[in-house]
Scaffold this motif. Structure first.
Motif, PDB file in Angstrom:
ATOM      1  N   LEU A  40       3.531  30.926  12.341  1.00  0.00           N
ATOM      2  CA  LEU A  40       2.653  29.818  12.280  1.00  0.00           C
ATOM      3  C   LEU A  40       3.423  28.499  12.670  1.00  0.00           C
ATOM      4  N   LEU A  41       3.431  27.813  13.764  1.00  0.00           N
ATOM      5  CA  LEU A  41       3.811  26.423  14.016  1.00  0.00           C
ATOM      6  C   LEU A  41       2.765  25.523  13.947  1.00  0.00           C
ATOM      7  N   ARG A  42       3.150  24.663  12.711  1.00  0.00           N
ATOM      8  CA  ARG A  42       2.232  23.963  12.295  1.00  0.00           C
ATOM      9  C   ARG A  42       2.041  22.688  13.006  1.00  0.00           C
ATOM     10  N   ALA A  43       0.875  21.791  13.009  1.00  0.00           N
ATOM     11  CA  ALA A  43       0.409  20.739  13.639  1.00  0.00           C
ATOM     12  C   ALA A  43       0.065  19.643  12.795  1.00  0.00           C
ATOM     13  N   ASP A  44       0.187  19.854  11.379  1.00  0.00           N
ATOM     14  CA  ASP A  44      -0.291  18.744  10.728  1.00  0.00           C
ATOM     15  C   ASP A  44       0.814  17.833  10.229  1.00  0.00           C
ATOM     16  N   HIS A  45       2.014  17.641  10.568  1.00  0.00           N
ATOM     17  CA  HIS A  45       2.993  16.854  10.382  1.00  0.00           C
ATOM     18  C   HIS A  45       3.969  16.291  11.387  1.00  0.00           C
ATOM     19  N   GLU A  46       4.516  15.041  11.194  1.00  0.00           N
ATOM     20  CA  GLU A  46       5.111  14.611  12.466  1.00  0.00           C
ATOM     21  C   GLU A  46       6.263  15.354  12.920  1.00  0.00           C
ATOM     22  N   PHE A  47       6.955  16.308  11.812  1.00  0.00           N
ATOM     23  CA  PHE A  47       8.110  17.208  12.135  1.00  0.00           C
ATOM     24  C   PHE A  47       7.504  18.607  11.637  1.00  0.00           C
ATOM     25  N   PRO A  48       6.861  19.241  12.761  1.00  0.00           N
ATOM     26  CA  PRO A  48       6.117  20.505  12.438  1.00  0.00           C
ATOM     27  C   PRO A  48       6.920  21.562  11.945  1.00  0.00           C
ATOM     28  N   ARG A  49       6.548  22.318  11.078  1.00  0.00           N
ATOM     29  CA  ARG A  49       7.160  23.312  10.326  1.00  0.00           C
ATOM     30  C   ARG A  49       6.828  24.827  10.799  1.00  0.00           C
ATOM     31  N   ILE A  50       7.969  25.608  10.980  1.00  0.00           N
ATOM     32  CA  ILE A  50       7.592  27.137  11.628  1.00  0.00           C
ATOM     33  C   ILE A  50       7.741  28.023  10.377  1.00  0.00           C
ATOM     34  N   GLN A  51       6.783  28.797  10.143  1.00  0.00           N
ATOM     35  CA  GLN A  51       6.878  29.811   8.955  1.00  0.00           C
ATOM     36  C   GLN A  51       6.178  31.091   9.331  1.00  0.00           C
ATOM     37  N   LYS A  52       6.311  32.002   8.282  1.00  0.00           N
ATOM     38  CA  LYS A  52       5.639  33.207   8.569  1.00  0.00           C
ATOM     39  C   LYS A  52       4.176  33.144   7.414  1.00  0.00           C
ATOM     40  N   HIS A  53       3.199  33.727   8.275  1.00  0.00           N
ATOM     41  CA  HIS A  53       1.914  33.445   7.684  1.00  0.00           C
ATOM     42  C   HIS A  53       1.072  34.840   7.627  1.00  0.00           C
ATOM     43  N   ARG A  54       0.532  35.119   6.542  1.00  0.00           N
ATOM     44  CA  ARG A  54      -0.618  36.080   6.237  1.00  0.00           C
ATOM     45  C   ARG A  54      -2.072  35.361   6.158  1.00  0.00           C
ATOM     46  N   ARG A  81      -6.326  29.257   8.140  1.00  0.00           N
ATOM     47  CA  ARG A  81      -7.147  27.928   7.857  1.00  0.00           C
ATOM     48  C   ARG A  81      -6.185  26.548   8.159  1.00  0.00           C
ATOM     49  N   ALA A  82      -4.741  26.891   8.255  1.00  0.00           N
ATOM     50  CA  ALA A  82      -3.953  25.774   8.430  1.00  0.00           C
ATOM     51  C   ALA A  82      -3.960  25.233   9.911  1.00  0.00           C
ATOM     52  N   LYS A  83      -3.800  23.811  10.405  1.00  0.00           N
ATOM     53  CA  LYS A  83      -3.885  23.447  11.681  1.00  0.00           C
ATOM     54  C   LYS A  83      -2.587  23.803  12.408  1.00  0.00           C
ATOM     55  N   GLY A  84      -2.745  24.398  13.486  1.00  0.00           N
ATOM     56  CA  GLY A  84      -1.382  24.918  14.249  1.00  0.00           C
ATOM     57  C   GLY A  84      -1.528  25.763  15.162  1.00  0.00           C
ATOM     58  N   ASN A  85      -0.391  26.571  15.740  1.00  0.00           N
ATOM     59  CA  ASN A  85      -0.464  27.452  16.640  1.00  0.00           C
ATOM     60  C   ASN A  85      -0.026  28.975  16.186  1.00  0.00           C
ATOM     61  N   TYR A  86      -0.716  29.841  16.235  1.00  0.00           N
ATOM     62  CA  TYR A  86      -0.545  31.091  15.530  1.00  0.00           C
ATOM     63  C   TYR A  86       0.001  31.956  16.530  1.00  0.00           C
ATOM     64  N   TYR A  87       0.803  32.812  16.313  1.00  0.00           N
ATOM     65  CA  TYR A  87       1.875  33.659  17.351  1.00  0.00           C
ATOM     66  C   TYR A  87       1.611  34.992  16.369  1.00  0.00           C
ATOM     67  N   GLY A  88       1.167  36.071  17.294  1.00  0.00           N
ATOM     68  CA  GLY A  88       1.048  37.428  16.598  1.00  0.00           C
ATOM     69  C   GLY A  88      -0.069  38.299  17.252  1.00  0.00           C
ATOM     70  N   PRO A  89      -0.250  39.257  16.484  1.00  0.00           N
ATOM     71  CA  PRO A  89       0.300  39.825  15.136  1.00  0.00           C
ATOM     72  C   PRO A  89       1.618  40.452  15.412  1.00  0.00           C
ATOM     73  N   PHE A  90       2.442  40.381  14.509  1.00  0.00           N
ATOM     74  CA  PHE A  90       3.705  41.038  14.452  1.00  0.00           C
ATOM     75  C   PHE A  90       3.334  42.467  13.627  1.00  0.00           C
ATOM     76  N   ALA A  91       4.229  43.729  14.050  1.00  0.00           N
ATOM     77  CA  ALA A  91       3.915  44.814  13.501  1.00  0.00           C
ATOM     78  C   ALA A  91       4.300  44.938  12.102  1.00  0.00           C
ATOM     79  N   SER A  92       5.369  44.135  11.475  1.00  0.00           N
ATOM     80  CA  SER A  92       5.769  44.275  10.027  1.00  0.00           C
ATOM     81  C   SER A  92       6.545  43.029   9.580  1.00  0.00           C
ATOM     82  N   ALA A  93       6.651  42.610   8.483  1.00  0.00           N
ATOM     83  CA  ALA A  93       7.444  41.586   7.985  1.00  0.00           C
ATOM     84  C   ALA A  93       8.538  41.609   8.410  1.00  0.00           C
TER      85      ALA A  93
END
Length: 640
Positions: free
Chosen positions: A133-147, A151-163
């Motif tokens: 998830l590359l969030r879009a709700d902050h001036e400096f967007p955060r990149i993170q893992k998401h499961r 609901r969070a605003k941003g760009n979702y990339y996946g699915p990935f096969a595993s953690a």
């Protein structure tokens, strides 16, 4: 049309028909129940559920014309043995009409996942897929893992096969684009760069080491890369590095060089060459004597985002075409489909499945079986992987079956156990105490059935393991008696292992005897005289016997693995509970205090203790606190 994960999309009360009969399987009674429903069935698309005498769902099916499809079940001679058994157990049907067959297919997948019927092909995979998830709700967007829910605003990339695959990609992306991964609260409270900046995995926007415009450029590059435009990013970085070198800014050139190396690493780590494929999921099937394995490759932007093997349940006597169709409809019930799905065989309902998935996703979805080129090579590779994974699965199943036979002999069970439950407690000097249960069977650990039990009894003394075990067993087996007294749902254990010695075993025995349960095999596993350092665990049986197994016995290794798994799960659950307790506030207990008002009070008074000690007048002056709320807060703390 609403998305398929919303179970209330159709109203099942519109057309439900019930015909009750005897509990015992009876083919004539089943056919009679179906014929009674046929009299009122429309020739419209819809979904039907076969129910047994208790109302449990046996099978979920969909039809273009309900009347014609359900009529087939009354022609018993043309049915397979599996379907004849199903009809013999059927005593009622539930009918839902839909607008079209595509809607019926989506609803069918929903209901299969909800009811887990015994005669449907089932996707046995409880884990959700991770995304980036590359969030879009902050001036400096955060990149993170998401499961989970998106609901969070941003760009979702996946699915990935595993953690593991998503963590590897995230680490490389941090080195490549220097995007922050910290939480917003951590970001706000920094006054100097953290370790990630020192090891060149973050650009430290929290302390102004990069401005918003430059950070936005990094975000744009990351989006381009994740969209498959890695070559453009590589060219851009190369030009920037050359310009920095010509300007004698060797420090910047070195940073850009390291970022280029990270990009090269990601490109080189792609085990599958998928240039020109874009976004696609690839599925291939292997079949060995009715046991089916399906291999999935996930390609996004021409990059391999991992692969996973699936082994659907209830596939005996089911045509391969039907297995794959049912698998895909269930798989995409929660995972968003790409525009292209490559499969290793043509499906009778391929166009319908594509139409249904496209309607749910909001874009066109095409299923195809390529015959040549890069896509065919990818499909062949998936096919080889499916066959190899299935061979490994069968080999493991053979070993597992042998171990379970040895377990049955060891503990005098009538047959190899189908469900083994293992229990343990975890606490620190009695604080944050909980019990844990893990479940294992012939197919391995059933992680979707793990349970934790918060110790709630106020009479339980801190650190009293025996009382904790009594509470856990009381809650587990009292509920089992209430919900499944006939023991025909598969939720009763054939063997119960307890991480503990004679005391814990007797505590569990006392509970079961009090509930009138005398046929569950209980075994305690305790560390030996050298505290388990020699691997010589002592097994305690209900009849008072104790024994040890040879240190090299495979069945000992298996039982140790079961015990270690419940220990791991219990400790993990305890740590999560302890971490939550550390972050708890006395304000959480005040009725009517939500997150926003709690934050306002803390900002005004500084600490929860100051709120607790505040006068009524001071509470009334706090922003967002009414006179009645101030009185409630004051009364809550001072009454105590």
């Amino acid at each position: 049309m609403r998305t398929p994960h919303q179970p209330d999309r159709f109203n099942e009360d519109k057309a439900a028909y019930a015909v009750r009969g005897a509990d015992a399987p009876d083919l004539e009674a089943g056919v009679a129940a179906i014929r009674n429903v046929l009299a009122t069935l429309p020739a419209r698309p819809g979904v039907y559920r076969m129910n047994d005498a208790r109302g449990d769902t046996l099978y979920v099916g969909k039809a273009r014309a309900l009347k014609s499809r359900v009529t087939n079940y009354t022609q018993v001679d043309r049915l397979s043995r599996r379907l004849q058994r199903m009809v013999a157990q059927t005593r009622s049907m539930t009918i839902v009409t839909t607008n079209n067959e595509a809607e019926a297919l989506l609803l069918e997948a929903q209901l299969i996942k909800r009811y887990r019927p015994a005669y449907n092909v089932l996707l046995r995979d409880d884990k959700s897929f991770p995304f980036i998830l590359l969030r879009a709700d902050h001036e400096f967007p955060r990149i993170q893992k998401h499961r989970g829910a998106r609901r969070a605003k941003g760009n979702y990339y996946g699915p990935f096969a595993s953690a593991g695959s998503v963590n590897t990609t995230l680490n490389a992306l941090q080195k490549l684009f220097l995007l922050r991964s910290c939480t917003d609260s951590f970001f706000r409270n920094r006054d100097r760069p953290c370790l990630l900046y020192q090891i060149k995995r973050c650009s430290a926007p929290c302390v102004g080491r990069i401005d918003a415009d430059a950070y936005a450029d990094l975000v744009a590059d990351a989006k381009s890369f994740l969209a498959g435009k890695s070559t453009e990013v590589q060219v851009k970085l190369g030009k920037q590095m050359e310009a920095a070198a010509e300007a004698m800014d060797f420090e910047l050139a070195a940073i850009l060089r390291d970022r280029l190396r990270a990009l090269t690493f990601i490109q080189g780590s792609q085990a599958i060459n998928a240039d020109g494929v874009g976004d696609a999921d690839i599925f291939a099937m292997a079949n060995r004597d009715g046991v089916i394995g399906i291999q999935a490759f996930f390609i996004r932007g021409g990059q391999n985002w991992g692969h996973r093997s699936f082994f659907p349940a209830h596939t005996n006597d089911v045509p391969e075409d039907e297995v794959l169709s049912s698998f895909l409809s269930q798989f995409y019930e929660e995972v968003p489909p790409p525009r292209t799905i490559l499969i290793d065989r043509d499906l009778n309902e391929g166009e319908l499945l594509g139409e249904a998935l496209g309607a749910a996703a909001g874009h066109r979805v095409a299923l195809s079986t390529p015959q040549r080129g890069v896509r065919r090579r990818l499909l062949d590779q998936a096919k080889r992987n499916a066959e190899e994974a299935l061979d490994r699965r069968l080999a493991e199943s053979t070993t597992q079956a042998k171990l379970l036979r040895e377990v049955a002999e060891l503990f005098d069970l009538g047959e190899p156990p189908d469900r083994i439950e293992i229990y343990d407690n975890s606490h620190i000097q009695g604080t944050n105490a909980l019990g844990a249960m893990v479940v294992a069977g012939p197919e391995g650990f059933r992680k979707g059935q793990y349970r934790k039990f918060n110790i709630k009894n106020p009479d339980t003394a801190p650190g009293d393991d025996f009382a904790m075990m009594r509470e856990v067993f009381t809650r587990r087996f009292q509920r089992a008696q209430d919900e499944d007294p006939d023991r025909d749902r598969g939720d009763w254990p054939d063997l119960v292992l307890i991480d503990g010695g004679r005391g814990q075993l007797n505590a569990a025995k006392e509970v079961l005897e009090g509930l009138g349960i005398e046929d569950v095999c209980l075994v305690g596993i305790a560390k030996g005289p050298h505290h388990g350092r020699d691997g010589r665990e002592v097994f305690h049986l209900l009849d008072g016997r104790e024994f040890q197994l040879p240190v090299n016995a495979p069945v000992l290794f298996y039982l140790q693995r079961l015990r270690d798994e419940v220990h791991r799960f219990a400790i993990g659950a305890h740590r999560a509970k302890r971490a939550k307790a550390i972050g708890a506030s006395p304000l959480d207990e005040v009725p009517g205090i939500g997150p926003a008002r709690k934050k306002a009070l803390l900002m005004h008074f500084g600490t929860a203790r100051a709120v607790r000690n505040a006068s009524l007048e001071d509470l009334q002056k706090a922003p967002g606190v009414s006179v009645a709320m101030a009185q409630g807060i004051y009364d809550f703390f001072h009454a105590r």
